[in-house]
Design an enzyme around this catalytic site. Structure first.
Site, short mmCIF file in Angstrom:
data_model
loop_
_atom_site.label_atom_id
_atom_site.label_comp_id
_atom_site.label_asym_id
_atom_site.label_seq_id
_atom_site.Cartn_x
_atom_site.Cartn_y
_atom_site.Cartn_z
N ASP A 10 91.04 40.03 26.92
CA ASP A 10 91.02 40.11 28.27
C ASP A 10 92.29 39.40 29.39
O ASP A 10 92.36 39.67 30.42
CB ASP A 10 90.52 38.31 28.02
CG ASP A 10 90.37 37.38 29.37
OD1 ASP A 10 89.34 38.05 30.00
OD2 ASP A 10 91.15 36.42 29.71
N HIS A 63 90.34 39.33 32.35
CA HIS A 63 90.62 38.14 32.60
C HIS A 63 90.32 36.99 32.86
O HIS A 63 90.52 36.11 34.14
CB HIS A 63 92.44 38.12 34.09
CG HIS A 63 93.35 37.17 33.18
ND1 HIS A 63 94.59 37.17 33.26
CD2 HIS A 63 92.86 35.86 32.88
CE1 HIS A 63 95.48 36.30 32.73
NE2 HIS A 63 94.49 35.65 33.40
N GLN A 64 89.32 36.64 32.08
CA GLN A 64 87.92 35.88 32.86
C GLN A 64 87.54 35.01 31.61
O GLN A 64 86.93 34.09 32.41
CB GLN A 64 86.26 36.49 33.09
CG GLN A 64 85.77 36.55 31.88
CD GLN A 64 84.55 37.82 31.65
OE1 GLN A 64 84.41 38.69 32.24
NE2 GLN A 64 83.38 36.60 30.94
N ALA A 65 88.53 34.57 31.12
CA ALA A 65 88.19 33.25 29.90
C ALA A 65 88.50 32.21 30.45
O ALA A 65 88.12 31.46 30.21
CB ALA A 65 89.83 33.94 29.28
N LYS A 99 97.72 24.09 22.74
CA LYS A 99 96.45 23.69 23.46
C LYS A 99 94.68 24.99 22.84
O LYS A 99 94.19 24.48 22.50
CB LYS A 99 96.28 23.24 24.81
CG LYS A 99 97.75 22.29 24.87
CD LYS A 99 97.70 21.90 26.73
CE LYS A 99 98.55 23.41 27.73
NZ LYS A 99 99.64 23.30 27.31
N ILE A 100 95.34 25.77 23.26
CA ILE A 100 94.31 27.01 23.36
C ILE A 100 94.20 27.58 21.49
O ILE A 100 92.88 27.34 21.58
CB ILE A 100 94.48 28.24 24.19
CG1 ILE A 100 94.10 27.42 25.47
CG2 ILE A 100 93.86 29.09 23.82
CD1 ILE A 100 95.22 28.95 26.50
N GLU A 123 97.32 45.45 33.78
CA GLU A 123 96.01 44.62 34.63
C GLU A 123 96.52 43.98 35.98
O GLU A 123 95.70 44.45 37.02
CB GLU A 123 96.21 43.08 33.60
CG GLU A 123 96.73 42.05 34.09
CD GLU A 123 95.85 40.45 33.36
OE1 GLU A 123 96.17 40.47 32.22
OE2 GLU A 123 95.91 39.43 34.19
N SER A 149 95.66 35.84 25.72
CA SER A 149 96.98 35.47 26.19
C SER A 149 97.48 36.06 27.21
O SER A 149 97.50 35.85 28.96
CB SER A 149 97.38 34.87 24.97
OG SER A 149 99.17 33.74 25.40
N ARG A 150 98.28 36.84 27.18
CA ARG A 150 98.96 37.45 27.94
C ARG A 150 99.32 39.64 27.75
O ARG A 150 99.37 38.94 26.57
CB ARG A 150 100.35 37.32 28.46
CG ARG A 150 100.36 35.96 29.10
CD ARG A 150 99.77 36.02 30.93
NE ARG A 150 99.95 35.34 32.33
CZ ARG A 150 98.66 34.52 32.20
NH1 ARG A 150 97.73 34.91 31.17
NH2 ARG A 150 98.10 33.20 32.63
P1 NAD Z 1 100.45 25.97 25.33
O1 NAD Z 1 101.77 25.47 26.00
O2 NAD Z 1 99.86 25.04 24.80
O3 NAD Z 1 100.52 26.94 23.41
C1 NAD Z 1 101.45 27.92 23.54
C2 NAD Z 1 102.32 27.86 22.42
O4 NAD Z 1 102.91 28.84 21.26
C3 NAD Z 1 102.57 27.32 21.67
O5 NAD Z 1 102.60 26.13 20.35
C4 NAD Z 1 104.23 27.64 21.28
O6 NAD Z 1 105.61 26.84 20.17
C5 NAD Z 1 103.65 28.76 20.53
N1 NAD Z 1 104.84 29.57 20.29
C6 NAD Z 1 106.08 29.57 21.98
N2 NAD Z 1 106.29 30.85 21.14
C7 NAD Z 1 105.85 31.81 19.90
C8 NAD Z 1 106.41 33.02 19.40
N3 NAD Z 1 106.99 33.50 19.77
N4 NAD Z 1 105.20 33.16 18.43
C9 NAD Z 1 104.15 32.58 18.18
N5 NAD Z 1 103.96 31.12 19.37
C10 NAD Z 1 105.12 31.45 19.80
O7 NAD Z 1 99.89 27.33 25.80
P2 NAD Z 1 98.20 27.17 25.42
O8 NAD Z 1 97.47 26.63 27.16
O9 NAD Z 1 97.66 27.40 24.48
O10 NAD Z 1 98.16 29.09 26.75
C11 NAD Z 1 98.34 29.75 25.66
C12 NAD Z 1 98.38 30.86 26.68
O11 NAD Z 1 96.70 31.48 27.01
C13 NAD Z 1 99.77 31.07 27.78
O12 NAD Z 1 100.25 31.18 27.09
C14 NAD Z 1 98.87 32.12 28.63
O13 NAD Z 1 99.13 32.86 29.35
C15 NAD Z 1 96.91 32.32 28.17
N6 NAD Z 1 96.56 32.16 29.23
C16 NAD Z 1 95.45 33.20 29.14
C17 NAD Z 1 94.30 32.39 30.31
C18 NAD Z 1 93.04 32.96 31.02
O14 NAD Z 1 92.06 33.67 31.17
N7 NAD Z 1 93.17 34.43 29.57
C19 NAD Z 1 94.48 31.34 30.65
C20 NAD Z 1 94.76 30.10 30.12
C21 NAD Z 1 96.62 30.97 29.57
#
Ligand code: NAD
Length: 337
Positions: free
Chosen positions: A258, A295-297, A154-155, A263, A233-234
């Site tokens: 972020d 971690h404010q994204a 999604k992101i 953290e 992401s993480r």
């Molecule tokens: P999502 O599940 O929609 O997308 C994750 C994608 O990563 C999927 O398409 C999956 O197939 C892919 N993936 C899995 N294993 C992989 C690998 N080894 N290499 C490459 N791609 C791989 O998740 P999302 O909603 O897009 O969120 C992504 C990440 O963002 C989450 O895992 C979460 O940890 C992080 N996040 C951060 C914040 C923030 O405030 N900073 C907020 C929300 C989410």
């Protein structure tokens, strides 16, 4: 249902109390982080609501189950901090908020890219001090640059779409390529090729055993010299020590974070009156080509509203014995860290 909220901040309270007018749960707000020491505070609450830096390892889950907790409602998309196998063994249901606002995170990601490229963080301080010199502020045009998106969920997909608007060429790596990304014109390539071709690499994959330290010494070696690396992401996706060395040597051009692998001892707290105890993090802060946000994204009005509504709806469904579709189980998580 009585719900114990760990790691509560004033904004959580505001948004959850407002959303709860529609649900009528009994909300018990606790400021402490969930750890083995604080797990007992959930006594009398069948549901626990936790956030990204709460500890939900086997020992903590065991304590919660002993206190008759039955539901773990994560108010986050990520659930890498939950031991899902232990939860299953203890009969605990785990739910999350899979998509509260991917736009919030994607827009923050693009904000980091723009700020790092045009050195807005440095320009801001300089101008306030009456220093109008442009030395050291040289950026590059995003138009025509190649951006590598790791994880086109999604992101990642929204980040790619926004950057296409800037004229960027989007290449991507994901073990599960999406039709939407292909239709948008993202070119899927192997990870090594993405690392070698990208001017900007941005990480949007979940944290698990496969992705832990995916940006390690080997990956950095494959990266284009002076590439920009972004991680919203993480923290565990990046080996921070390796990246610091690469920044010092100029092999990585700039870094936008972020999230940070350690953290949990830092973020979401005001530590401005104290010495930072984490020397690796402190070193990062000294580098001019690094921007870190705490971690404010996710932190927008829209996202907080969606998080509160979905979390409370997840709890209501569990209470009624229904599934919400937002349950996470060991099998969905694949592998654990
Ligand atoms: P999502 O599940 O929609 O997308 C994750 C994608 O990563 C999927 O398409 C999956 O197939 C892919 N993936 C899995 N294993 C992989 C690998 N080894 N290499 C490459 N791609 C791989 O998740 P999302 O909603 O897009 O969120 C992504 C990440 O963002 C989450 O895992 C979460 O940890 C992080 N996040 C951060 C914040 C923030 O405030 N900073 C907020 C929300 C989410």
């Amino acid at each position: 249902m009585r719900v114990a909220f760990f790691s509560t901040k004033s904004y959580d309270r505001t948004f959850f109390e407002r959303a709860n007018r529609l649900f009528g749960h009994d909300l018990y707000f606790i400021e402490s982080r969930l750890t083995e020491q604080t797990a007992g505070l959930a006594k009398g609450c069948p549901a626990v609501c936790a956030f990204v830096n709460d500890e939900l390892n086997a020992a903590v889950l065991d304590k919660l189950a002993e206190n008759e907790v039955r539901l773990i409602a994560m108010r986050s998309a990520g659930f890498n901090n939950v031991d899902l196998e232990a939860a299953a063994d203890l009969g605990l249901t785990v739910v999350r908020v899979p998509a509260y606002s991917p736009h919030s995170v994607a827009e923050h990601t693009v904000g980091l890219i723009l700020a790092l490229n045009r050195k807005l963080h440095r320009a801001y301080s300089r101008v306030r001090e009456g220093n109008f010199s442009l030395d050291g502020l040289l950026g590059f045009e995003l138009n025509g640059r190649t951006v590598g998106i790791v994880g086109t969920g999604k992101i990642g997909t929204i980040v790619g779409k926004i950057l296409q608007g800037f004229g960027c060429i989007i290449i991507a790596y994901d073990p599960y390529p999406s039709d939407e990304a292909r239709m948008l014109g993202f070119e899927y390539v192997p990870l090594d090729e993405l690392l070698a071709r990208s001017d900007i690499i941005t990480l949007h994959a979940p944290l698990n055993r496969e992705t832990y330290h995916m940006i390690d010494a080997r990956a950095v070696e494959r990266m284009k010299p002076h590439a920009m690396l972004i991680n919203t992401s993480r923290g565990g996706l990046v080996d921070t020590r390796v990246v610091i060395d690469a920044l010092k040597e100029g092999r990585i051009g700039s870094l936008g974070l972020d999230v940070y692998e350690e953290e949990s001892d830092l973020f979401f707290q005001d530590l401005s009156g104290q010495a930072i105890q984490d020397d690796v993090f402190a070193r990062l802060l000294t580098l001019p080509n690094v921007i870190i946000t705490g971690h404010q994204a996710f932190f927008t009005h829209e996202a907080l509203q969606n998080i509160a509504r979905t979390t409370l709806a997840n709890i209501s469904k569990f209470e009624r014995g229904e599934t919400s579709g937002n349950e996470v189980r060991a099998v969905t998580a694949g592998v654990r860290v």
